[in-house]
Design a protein around this motif. Structure first.
Motif: not given
Length: 242
Positions: A20-24, A27-29, A57-64, A66-72
């Motif tokens: 899951t982490l790798q697929e995030l 993903s460019k978007d 844990i901050g590895i991913a980030r949820k956008t407004p 309700r999608k996910y992208t890379s976190g800090s």
């Protein structure tokens, strides 16, 4: 070639989490849970739990939306892995010695069926700008990826591309394996990436942990000299603790 790994008791939750982490990371978007589940061929409820955990844990980030992208945390982890070992700083000088050929100089590592470039320097480019400037690239389409795939077992390659299309090989695995076996015999990959542009690459280490390459206009008459220089640098990099 890579030895067959011993059978061990695998933690499937960890495997799924890393997938899951790798697929995030790929993903460019930002991507939604159901779309990510489709890409991973996993149950949406399981992917949702994994994403919520990664977000917590901050590895991913949820956008407004309700999608996910890379976190800090993912960026911090990436920086730590690159620089904490010291490898990234130690490979620059050996790679710089290849700049005399006025070709693109690259070092990449294999991750499943993609290559991640730690170093990719065009002629006259500053080394600082060459570090980590490219994203993931299909392994089957480039010299670095093909040099590293050739180090894997036939079984590993077959499993890697099981029921998947192979970039650059329309007829599938059999066509890919013809190229792989040729690379194994000659000890380097020589791939035409576009008209009048080739990539020449050799693997580093036994077992290989990365590959280095030169790319540009490379006539066949230049191959012996360039392969020798690549192998000389590969020996130096292999001696660096990693």
């Amino acid at each position: 070639m890579e030895n067959t790994k011993k059978k061990v008791q695998l933690n499937q939750s960890l495997i799924d989490g890393i997938a899951t982490l790798q697929e995030l990371a790929l993903s460019k978007d930002p991507v939604g849970c159901r779309e990510l589940a489709r890409r991973l061929d996993m149950e949406p409820t399981r992917v949702n739990r994994l994403l919520q955990t990664l977000d917590h844990i901050g590895i991913a980030r949820k956008t407004p939306k309700r999608k996910y992208t890379s976190g800090s945390g993912m960026h911090v982890l990436s920086a730590q892995s690159l620089f904490a070992s010291g490898l990234i700083n130690k490979i620059v000088e050996p790679l710089e010695s290849l700049r005399k050929f006025n070709l693109i100089v690259a070092l990449g590592m294999l991750w499943r069926d993609h290559v991640s470039y730690l170093y990719h320097a065009e002629p006259n480019m500053d080394s600082v700008n060459a570090l980590g400037r490219l994203g993931l690239y299909p392994a089957s389409k480039g010299g670095v990826g093909m040099a590293l795939l050739a180090q894997q077992t036939d079984e590993h390659i077959a499993a890697l591309y099981d029921q998947k299309g192979i970039d650059g090989y329309e007829t599938g695995l059999d066509q890919l394996m013809v190229s792989i076996n040729a690379i194994r015999q000659q000890g380097y990959s020589y791939i035409e990436t576009q008209k009048d542009t080739h990539t020449l690459a050799v693997a580093v280490g036994k077992p290989a942990f990365c590959a280095i390459a030169l790319s540009g206009w490379i006539p066949e008459s230049s191959i012996p000299e360039l392969v020798k220089s690549l192998n000389d640098v590969a020996l130096i990099i292999n001696e660096i603790p990693h």
